[in-house]
Design a protein around this motif. Structure first.
Motif, PDB file in Angstrom:
ATOM      1  N   LEU A  26     -11.662  -1.749 -27.325  1.00 41.96           N
ATOM      2  CA  LEU A  26     -10.807  -0.669 -26.829  1.00 41.96           C
ATOM      3  C   LEU A  26     -11.550   0.165 -25.788  1.00 41.96           C
ATOM      4  N   PHE A  46       3.916  -3.181 -34.175  1.00 37.90           N
ATOM      5  CA  PHE A  46       3.947  -3.052 -32.725  1.00 37.90           C
ATOM      6  C   PHE A  46       2.677  -3.587 -32.090  1.00 37.90           C
ATOM      7  N   LEU A 102      -8.047   2.695 -18.066  1.00 33.83           N
ATOM      8  CA  LEU A 102      -7.260   3.851 -18.467  1.00 33.83           C
ATOM      9  C   LEU A 102      -6.947   4.756 -17.273  1.00 33.83           C
ATOM     10  N   GLN A 132     -11.686  -1.673 -22.446  1.00 34.36           N
ATOM     11  CA  GLN A 132     -10.448  -1.576 -21.680  1.00 34.36           C
ATOM     12  C   GLN A 132     -10.264  -0.172 -21.125  1.00 34.36           C
ATOM     13  N   LEU A 156       3.513   0.594 -37.412  1.00 32.31           N
ATOM     14  CA  LEU A 156       2.639   0.666 -36.247  1.00 32.31           C
ATOM     15  C   LEU A 156       1.982  -0.692 -36.009  1.00 32.31           C
ATOM     16  N   PHE A 216      -7.452  12.731 -25.123  1.00 35.08           N
ATOM     17  CA  PHE A 216      -7.417  11.388 -25.646  1.00 35.08           C
ATOM     18  C   PHE A 216      -8.520  11.150 -26.666  1.00 35.08           C
ATOM     19  N   HIS A 256      -1.987  -0.145  -8.737  1.00 35.27           N
ATOM     20  CA  HIS A 256      -1.204   0.227  -9.904  1.00 35.27           C
ATOM     21  C   HIS A 256      -0.131  -0.821 -10.209  1.00 35.27           C
ATOM     22  N   LEU A 261      -0.048  -0.068 -23.288  1.00 36.94           N
ATOM     23  CA  LEU A 261       1.228  -0.026 -24.005  1.00 36.94           C
ATOM     24  C   LEU A 261       2.314   0.688 -23.189  1.00 36.94           C
ATOM     25  N   LEU A 278      -0.105   5.491 -30.064  1.00 31.59           N
ATOM     26  CA  LEU A 278       0.597   4.712 -29.049  1.00 31.59           C
ATOM     27  C   LEU A 278       0.049   5.027 -27.662  1.00 31.59           C
ATOM     28  N   ARG A 279      -0.347   6.293 -27.452  1.00 33.03           N
ATOM     29  CA  ARG A 279      -0.924   6.643 -26.161  1.00 33.03           C
ATOM     30  C   ARG A 279      -2.290   6.019 -26.000  1.00 33.03           C
ATOM     31  N   MET A 280      -2.938   5.841 -27.133  1.00 28.13           N
ATOM     32  CA  MET A 280      -4.330   5.394 -27.144  1.00 28.13           C
ATOM     33  C   MET A 280      -4.448   3.898 -26.865  1.00 28.13           C
ATOM     34  N   THR A 327       7.303  10.769 -10.207  1.00 29.71           N
ATOM     35  CA  THR A 327       7.329  12.216 -10.415  1.00 29.71           C
ATOM     36  C   THR A 327       8.575  12.782  -9.745  1.00 29.71           C
ATOM     37  N   ARG A 328       8.840  12.243  -8.560  1.00 25.32           N
ATOM     38  CA  ARG A 328      10.023  12.677  -7.843  1.00 25.32           C
ATOM     39  C   ARG A 328      10.759  11.412  -7.430  1.00 25.32           C
ATOM     40  N   LEU A 380      -9.302   0.558 -32.819  1.00 25.11           N
ATOM     41  CA  LEU A 380      -9.136   1.986 -32.592  1.00 25.11           C
ATOM     42  C   LEU A 380      -9.930   2.781 -33.630  1.00 25.11           C
ATOM     43  N   GLN A 423      -1.835  -3.682 -11.994  1.00 20.82           N
ATOM     44  CA  GLN A 423      -2.112  -3.245 -13.368  1.00 20.82           C
ATOM     45  C   GLN A 423      -0.854  -3.358 -14.236  1.00 20.82           C
ATOM     46  N   HIS A 443      -1.028  10.642  -7.460  1.00 15.60           N
ATOM     47  CA  HIS A 443      -0.775  12.040  -7.134  1.00 15.60           C
ATOM     48  C   HIS A 443      -2.104  12.768  -7.102  1.00 15.60           C
ATOM     49  N   LYS A 474       0.832  -1.207   0.000  1.00 14.43           N
ATOM     50  CA  LYS A 474       0.000   0.000   0.000  1.00 14.43           C
ATOM     51  C   LYS A 474       0.868   1.259   0.000  1.00 14.43           C
ATOM     52  N   TYR A 533      12.460   0.992 -26.719  1.00 12.55           N
ATOM     53  CA  TYR A 533      11.787  -0.168 -27.297  1.00 12.55           C
ATOM     54  C   TYR A 533      11.691  -0.011 -28.814  1.00 12.55           C
ATOM     55  N   PRO A 564      -4.388   0.916 -24.784  1.00 12.92           N
ATOM     56  CA  PRO A 564      -4.328   0.695 -23.343  1.00 12.92           C
ATOM     57  C   PRO A 564      -3.231  -0.310 -22.992  1.00 12.92           C
TER      58      PRO A 564
END
Lengths: 315, 375
Positions: free
Chosen positions: B118, B211, B126, B121, B208, B173, A151, A116, A110-112, A48-49, B220, A154, B159, A17, A86, A114
């Motif tokens: 997607l 990957f 997220l 998930q 892409l 997003f 987390h 990754l 790539l951000r989209m 972050t720190r 997507l 996950q 945080h 925890k 990578y 989940p």
């Protein structure tokens, strides 16, 4: 020290925890391993720190691997840098990487996707675990200062989730070797850290179930941090409750004693509860009356760990 | 000085924020209980997965709908509220689904999104999803229901600031301008998979796919296409949520403990709220070590305790020494905590409550009521 089996694996994941002292325990374990002659890498995940290197009295390492103390290296694994590494590894050439990964649309994609970010960060850590230099492993031990409970699960679940959902291909291939490394009890162990308090103990019991069941990973040890000493017996505790109303100096001293006794008694109960529920090699670390967490406190924790390492195997 | 409770007096929404493990859930429940005792219909909304709130409130379980804390439970704890206390636990996935249903132009589109892998998930896993949905639910409850006060216990983020940033991140997003501009023609043509190959050159798309696999890209595309036209609704709604958070009838309650990390989080949050003109109603510092000895006076030595202990017929010969050591340790901790807190207290002008480390945790309504008295 030779019997300190917890450090004999290639990867030790430290979690629990928030606020239970994971990072301090991690830093202390790194000290012990280095003193046993091991080459150690401590990884924080997207902090972050950064805290590990400063706890060892060294400057933050950032996303690169830096030597904090002789034999102890630290790094803060960030999604951006891990993705870059990578990408370079898969694509081989920097120009191609830049053409593809620096493309704004691709970065959005790539951000989209989940998981990754977690995958590349975990991939970076696990890559270090298997990396070799000159025919021998680059690190004797990699310590992962994992995020707090939810987390952490996950993060560690990502490879198996990908194995289940992604069709054959390079991503799937990477997820497979990562998963194999995580669930191999000879190479990988999880150390659970908790405080002898209600919520942290509840959470660590639940976490143990998730790690073994859902993640299929081996739990190597339980570390119960900040255990108050049993300084007064039950009779004295009752006596102190009576004396707390006395005038100073006895009254305040008895009140401090009464509070300490209550805390120690409750901590003892939660420790019994954790031990009964978890059946794990357990180390109990003393509560240190320190206000500043730094190298001196880490030394004390390391000494306590060395004095009572979690024994291997079931008690 | 006004108390945190008084400072929340005229407000309709209270948002408890702070680092994990500082007692946010307990503070939220205690604040809600105290207003209910004074009169008023009050709801406390949590996403505490440990169900501790449910236990403390004497409810077997809490679901995504509000349930009233029964009067007989309150009476058993010796409490006679003039108002009503309600509680609920946020279900993130359900809230997402409700939001999609509200904005979807027709049931077919709604089902297409809800079925998308997607989306499934994203809504569950997220980062930021929980925080976004907590705000969304808060807005819905504050506009659709007649509570006098809603107290929101925010999710255990890594945080605390994530709570304020999450909606923007998720909206970014969903509605990334670059992606929308680039994808618009392809989306319009309804042939996303094929047209992707033309974006930035076929090489990029192929790489892409190396990957992620082709399936992920198709999901997507399907998701973005399904989402087309809904983004503006989401964005407008998020704007309203933000406006609600800045209104004077809203109050943020910062919750901290004397731990350095918790204080840092509270300070950072305070700065941020201040910068965004969001109203801070108060600060609650939990788990404080009580101050038992005047700072200017030297601590008693063991010998000084011997006589009064003997007079009180206390037995063990070394008890005085142990007590002297314990008091010294206790006071060192109390002093260190107050030093760490000084900066935070100086910075925050709002009402604050310093709650000593409770001897035993809060398990029930009576415990919550005792806590409420401190606020």
């Amino acid at each position: 020290m030779a019997s300190f089996g917890l450090l004999d694996r290639r990867l030790l994941v430290v979690t629990g925890k928030g606020g239970v002292g994971k990072t301090t325990v991690c830093a202390a374990l790194a000290l012990l391993a280095a003193r046993a002659g091991k080459r150690v890498l401590v990884c924080e995940v997207n902090a972050t720190r950064e805290r590990v290197a400063p706890l060892l009295g060294a400057p933050a390492s950032g996303p690169f691997v830096r030597e904090a103390l002789p034999g102890i290296f630290t790094t803060n694994v960030t999604p951006h840098e891990a993705m870059r590494e990578y990408g370079l590894m898969v694509l081989k050439f920097r120009t191609i990487y830049e053409a593809v990964f620096e493309n704004r649309l691709v970065r959005y994609f790539l951000r989209m996707v989940p998981g990754l970010a977690e995958l590349v960060m975990l991939g970076k850590v696990l890559h270090e675990v298997r990396a070799e230099e000159g025919g021998r492993p680059r690190w004797d031990l990699v310590l992962l200062d994992a995020p707090a409970t939810g987390h952490a699960v996950q993060l560690l679940r990502v490879p198996s989730a990908l194995v289940d959902t992604v069709p054959a291909g390079p991503l799937r291939h990477d997820a497979e070797w990562m998963q194999a490394l995580l669930v191999d009890p000879a190479r990988t162990g999880v150390a659970l850290v908790t405080l002898p308090e209600e919520m942290p103990v509840n959470e660590v019991i639940e976490l143990d179930g998730l790690v073994r069941g859902e993640l299929g990973m081996a739990v190597a040890a339980l570390v119960v941090n900040a255990m108050p000493p049993a300084r007064f017996d039950a009779g004295e505790a009752a006596e102190l409750a009576r004396l707390a109303a006395a005038p100073p100096p006895l009254g305040p001293a008895a009140e401090a004693g009464r509070i300490q006794a209550l805390r120690a008694e409750a901590a003892g109960r939660y420790l019994v509860r954790a031990r009964a529920a978890l059946d794990l090699p357990t180390t109990v670390l003393p509560l240190l009356p320190v206000a500043e967490w730094g190298p001196a406190a880490v030394e004390e924790i390391a000494a306590a760990l060395a004095a009572a390492p979690p024994a291997e195997g079931r008690p | 000085m006004t108390t945190v409770r008084e400072s929340l007096g005229g407000r309709r929404v209270a948002v408890c924020v702070g680092a994990g493990g500082v007692g946010k859930t307990t503070a939220a429940a205690a604040l809600a209980l105290s207003r209910a005792l004074e009169g008023g219909k009050v709801l406390v909304c949590t996403i505490d997965p440990a169900r501790r709130l449910a236990n403390a409130l004497g409810l077997a379980t809490l679901g995504n709908v509000e349930s009233r804390v029964p009067e007989h439970k309150l009476a058993e704890a010796g409490l006679r509220p003039r108002g009503e206390l309600w509680a609920m636990m946020l279900d993130v996935k359900r809230t997402w689904d409700d939001l999609v249903a509200r904005h979807a132009p027709d049931p077919a589109r709604r089902d297409r999104i809800l079925r998308n892998r997607l989306y499934q998930q994203m809504s569950a896993a997220l980062a930021g999803s929980q925080e976004y949905m907590a705000m969304e639910k808060l807005y819905e409850l504050s506009t659709d229901r007649d509570y006098d006060l809603i107290v929101l216990d925010t999710p255990p983020t890594a945080h605390a600031l994530d709570f304020l940033d999450a909606p923007d991140r998720i909206l970014d997003f969903l509605g990334n301008e670059t992606a929308r501009a680039l994808l618009a023609p392809a989306l319009g043509a309804g042939r996303f998979g094929l047209r992707l190959a033309q974006l930035g050159g076929g090489y990029v798309a192929k790489t892409l796919a190396r990957f992620t696999g082709q399936q992920v890209l198709s999901d997507l595309g399907d998701f973005l296409q399904g989402f087309q036209g809904m983004y503006d609704g989401f964005k407008e709604r998020a704007g309203e949520v933000r406006a609600m958070l800045a209104r004077p009838e809203t109050g943020f309650v910062l919750v901290a403990s004397p731990a350095a990390a918790a204080i840092e989080e509270a300070l950072a949050f305070h700065e941020r709220l201040h910068a965004e003109s969001m109203p801070v109603a108060g600060l609650v510092v939990n788990r404080l070590t009580p101050d038992l000895w005047p700072a200017a006076t030297p601590l008693p030595r063991a010998a000084e305790l011997a006589a009064p202990l003997a007079a009180a017929a206390a037995s063990a010969p070394d008890l005085g020494a142990r007590l002297a050591a314990t008091l010294a340790e206790h006071q060192a901790m109390a002093a260190a905590e107050r030093r760490s807190l000084a900066g935070l207290l100086a910075r925050i002008g709002a009402a604050h409550a310093l709650v000593p480390r409770l001897e035993g945790d809060v398990h029930d309504l009576a415990g919550l009521a005792r806590m409420a008295d401190r606020l």
